[in-house]
Scaffold this motif. Structure first.
Motif, short mmCIF file in Angstrom:
data_model
loop_
_atom_site.label_atom_id
_atom_site.label_comp_id
_atom_site.label_asym_id
_atom_site.label_seq_id
_atom_site.Cartn_x
_atom_site.Cartn_y
_atom_site.Cartn_z
N THR A 28 1.01 -1.32 0.03
CA THR A 28 0.14 0.10 0.09
C THR A 28 0.91 1.37 -0.08
O THR A 28 1.80 1.36 0.86
CB THR A 28 -0.95 0.12 1.19
OG1 THR A 28 -1.85 -1.20 1.16
CG2 THR A 28 -1.66 1.42 1.23
N ARG A 63 -4.72 7.01 -0.03
CA ARG A 63 -4.03 5.53 -0.26
C ARG A 63 -4.35 4.77 -1.45
O ARG A 63 -5.44 4.86 -1.91
CB ARG A 63 -4.31 5.00 0.91
CG ARG A 63 -3.92 5.56 2.09
CD ARG A 63 -3.91 4.76 3.42
NE ARG A 63 -3.16 4.97 4.64
CZ ARG A 63 -3.52 6.09 5.41
NH1 ARG A 63 -4.79 6.52 5.47
NH2 ARG A 63 -2.67 6.53 6.41
N ASP A 69 -6.04 -2.03 -8.55
CA ASP A 69 -5.62 -1.28 -7.43
C ASP A 69 -6.86 -0.69 -6.82
O ASP A 69 -7.80 -0.33 -7.56
CB ASP A 69 -4.74 -0.28 -7.47
CG ASP A 69 -3.19 -0.86 -7.36
OD1 ASP A 69 -3.10 -1.67 -6.85
OD2 ASP A 69 -2.28 -0.29 -8.13
N ALA A 80 -3.96 0.66 -2.80
CA ALA A 80 -3.64 -0.58 -2.19
C ALA A 80 -4.27 -1.81 -3.23
O ALA A 80 -5.21 -1.43 -4.09
CB ALA A 80 -4.35 -1.12 -0.96
#
Length: 681
Positions: A255, A393, A375, A395
């Protein structure tokens, strides 16, 4: 190390080890050790569920050491927690090595290896540039504390032989440790660093390369897989202990985050290396990012918000301009000036992080089908001590493909834990690891990776084994489900639930570990029980968690309430713990962006996203919490779940199938009588 032949068999070595360590033979332990040995011999991966008290560490260490000595190759053992790493390196492996040396005609060597950021950097210690305090630390108290902690690290540096952060007691904040450590991308490298020969991280790598067994953590496995750079010594067998944590730890390592603070940090590091005009461009891009996310609500980005594409492209291009202006790490005076080289390397690492994260976010949305994206991107809004931090963010939707190609395709892997089956099957976890479902008819499990089933499933062979537990769960424990209560709501505990808690704790005479879904719920329940009961009630946050657990274990009348870390981190055998109280089924937050994305990806392919993601998450955590009750064969007690859905909801049976076979009841009178009898023993 040259390989050896004609070694004793694994059962023989295990018998030698058990006798030398003063233990007793356990059928489950021998079964597991034999299965691990067979897996190593055949190259087939193995998932082993082994309950508390099985002796699973010895069961995988004995065949691992035998293989290392026989083949001359290192075995990697990966764990999720520092506690297990320390147990293996400080207790299990030294005793086992000594016990097996005569039989193996070789003294097995072992070492612990962590990421570079876990070791003290001598170059920073002796004058290389350190990080500026983050913006949130610009107050007198925080800066003073930071200074005290850095001073303590400096004093400790003259005594430590390993430079390992975990040996610094008491510990220090992440902010302080960063002043005296570097990441792998910031490191100058052994040949360029003036302290390269004495570097703690390099010495740890040298020790690991010479060892039969190397103990590391899941994050290092992830780094090894993600970067493709061999950070671990050459090996052909990997043992993954606490394997139920593997996906989360690999996901965390994969991440990345982008914020105005990360852009500002990169600017500070690059400030003396680049012309002001170029830096101004990056500063402007950072301001644009700050303005963008300041006006957005937290949560998952299904699509790029309006204006985000141009803002992120601006950050990407400005970061690349700065990076190009800095040039190669060896350019100019930095080639002969270690301090300048360190500053340049740190600047490159910081600006690369900004650039690469912006690129990754933009590339995510080039795929128009959300279910096909690799993602997940979301805006996280966190508050700490009154300071709000807004971070974008990104991840991976799934790490199964990464693990399949970079872990399972390159080594024989043994995965073990006390909790690996969900809903009575290994498939739920196996497919998240990138392994094919053992039962392809379980469509939800086959889709749980959140991506199409791999085309190479026929070449990935794995077996599973549940060696059981030494506990007689049906006689030693009761699973009580408070079916008469209302389903828990969002507004905290209802009066009836608080009444239930008070009655159960009073009947148990304290001795209660209360596991709550949130810190707010734990604190509210603790405050209420302190008003109602005479016995002490501790709550997580009152002191360091380890100190609270010690106080809880030392006084049978004391209860301890808390949240997530207590679900998995408490080992209190004996009469101090006879009641584990769980306030509600631990489903993930309905607004968790990553889990929601995984759930929707499964549903888009016709699977049951709730069962494959939310229910599996809850089942694993519930099993971990329930596992706090019986820690020795003499333990007796009750697990009380105050959420009636475990008995009434359609998924209740699926969750209960993941739990040990306790005697079950929904009768509160039966449970209170049982607790009183236990308190009188």
């Amino acid at each position: 190390m040259p390989p050896k032949t004609d070694l004793p068999t694994v059962p023989s070595l295990l018998g030698t080890a058990v006798q030398a360590l003063g233990g007793t033979e356990r059928t489950a332990q021998l079964t597991m050790a034999s299965a691990v040995a067979h897996s190593i011999d055949t190259g087939e991966h193995l998932a082993v569920q082994a309950g508390t008290g099985t002796g699973k560490s010895l069961a995988y260490l004995v065949p691992s050491l035998r293989h290392a000595v026989e083949s001359g190759r290192t075995v990697v053992v990966s764990t999720a927690t520092i506690a297990l790493q320390r147990q293996l390196v400080d207790r299990d492996l030294p005793r086992l090595s000594k016990a097996l040396t005569p039989a193996l005609n070789h003294e097995p060597q072992f070492a612990i290896l962590k990421g570079r950021g876990n070791y003290l950097c001598l170059n920073k210690l002796h004058g290389a540039p350190v990080d500026d305090p983050a913006e949130e630390l610009f107050d007198a108290f925080a800066v003073s504390r930071l200074g005290r902690e850095v001073k303590r690290i400096t004093e400790w540096s003259s005594d430590t032989e390993t430079g390992d952060r975990d040996e610094l007691t008491p510990g220090v904040s992440d902010q302080a440790w960063r002043q005296m450590s570097v990441t792998s991308r910031e490191c100058l490298g052994k040949s360029r660093c003036p302290y390269g020969e004495d570097c703690f991280a390099e010495r740890a790598r040298v020790d690991a390369a010479k060892s039969d067994v190397v103990v590391t953590n899941h994050a290092m496995l992830a780094i090894d897989a993600i970067t493709g750079i061999a950070v671990l010594p050459e090996h052909d067998v990997v043992v993954v202990d606490e394997a139920h944590e593997l996906v989360d730890r690999v996901t965390s390592a994969a991440t990345a985050e982008l914020s105005s603070s990360s852009v500002s940090a990169a600017l500070r590091r690059c400030g003396k290396l680049v012309e002001e005009e170029i830096l101004d461009r990056l500063a402007g891009a950072g301001d644009g990012l700050a303005d963008l996310i300041e006006d957005l609500r937290g949560g998952r980005w299904e699509e790029l918000p309006g204006g985000a594409g141009s803002v992120l492209a601006g950050v990407r291009d400005a970061a690349w301009a700065v990076r190009s202006a800095i040039g190669p790490a060896e350019r100019g005076a930095a080639a002969s000036d270690p301090d300048a080289a360190a500053a340049r390397t740190a600047a490159l690492a910081a600006i690369d992080d900004v650039h690469d994260t912006a690129v990754r976010i933009l590339e995510t949305f080039q795929e128009t089908d959300p279910a096909a994206r690799r993602d997940v991107v979301w805006l996280s809004v966190d508050e700490f001590r009154g300071v709000v931090r807004r971070v974008v963010r990104v991840a991976p939707l799934s790490v199964g493909g990464l693990l399949r190609t970079r872990l399972f395709a390159e080594s024989t892997v043994i995965l073990t834990s006390a909790t690996l089956t969900v809903g009575g099957s290994f498939d739920g976890l196996a497919v998240t690891w990138g392994l094919p479902a053992a039962n392809p008819s379980r469509v939800d499990a086959a889709l749980a990776t959140g991506s199409e089933a791999p085309s190479d499933t026929g070449t990935v062979r794995w077996n599973s084994l549940d060696v059981g537990s030494p506990f007689d769960h049906g006689r030693a424990g009761i699973l009580y489900i408070a079916k008469h209560l209302s389903a828990p709501g969002r507004d905290g505990a209802a009066p009836a639930q608080l009444d239930e808690i008070a009655q159960l704790v009073a009947a148990a005479g304290g001795r209660t570990l209360g596991l709550f879904s949130s810190m707010r719920a734990a604190k509210a329940a603790a405050a209420e029980m302190r008003e109602r009961l005479d016995a002490p009630v501790l709550c997580q946050g009152d002191d360091a968690t380890g100190a609270l657990v010690d106080r809880f274990a030392a006084d049978e009348a004391t209860s301890l309430f808390g949240t997530l870390s207590l679900w998995q981190g408490v080992d209190v055998p004996g009469p101090s713990l006879t009641l584990v109280l769980i306030d509600r089924i631990p489903f993930p937050r309905p607004d968790d962006p990553l889990l929601v994305a995984r759930q929707r990806a499964i549903e888009s392919r016709g699977g049951n996203g709730f069962l494959a993601v939310a229910a599996n998450h809850a089942a694993l955590l519930l099993a971990q919490g329930v596992g706090r009750l019986l820690r020795s064969t003499d333990d007796r007690g009750v697990v009380a779940v105050l959420d009636p859905r475990l008995a009434t909801a359609g998924y209740g049976g699926y969750l209960r199938a993941s739990l040990p076979p306790f005697w079950e009841t929904t009768d509160p009178d039966v449970v209170r009588r049982s607790l009183r009898r236990l308190a009188e023993r």
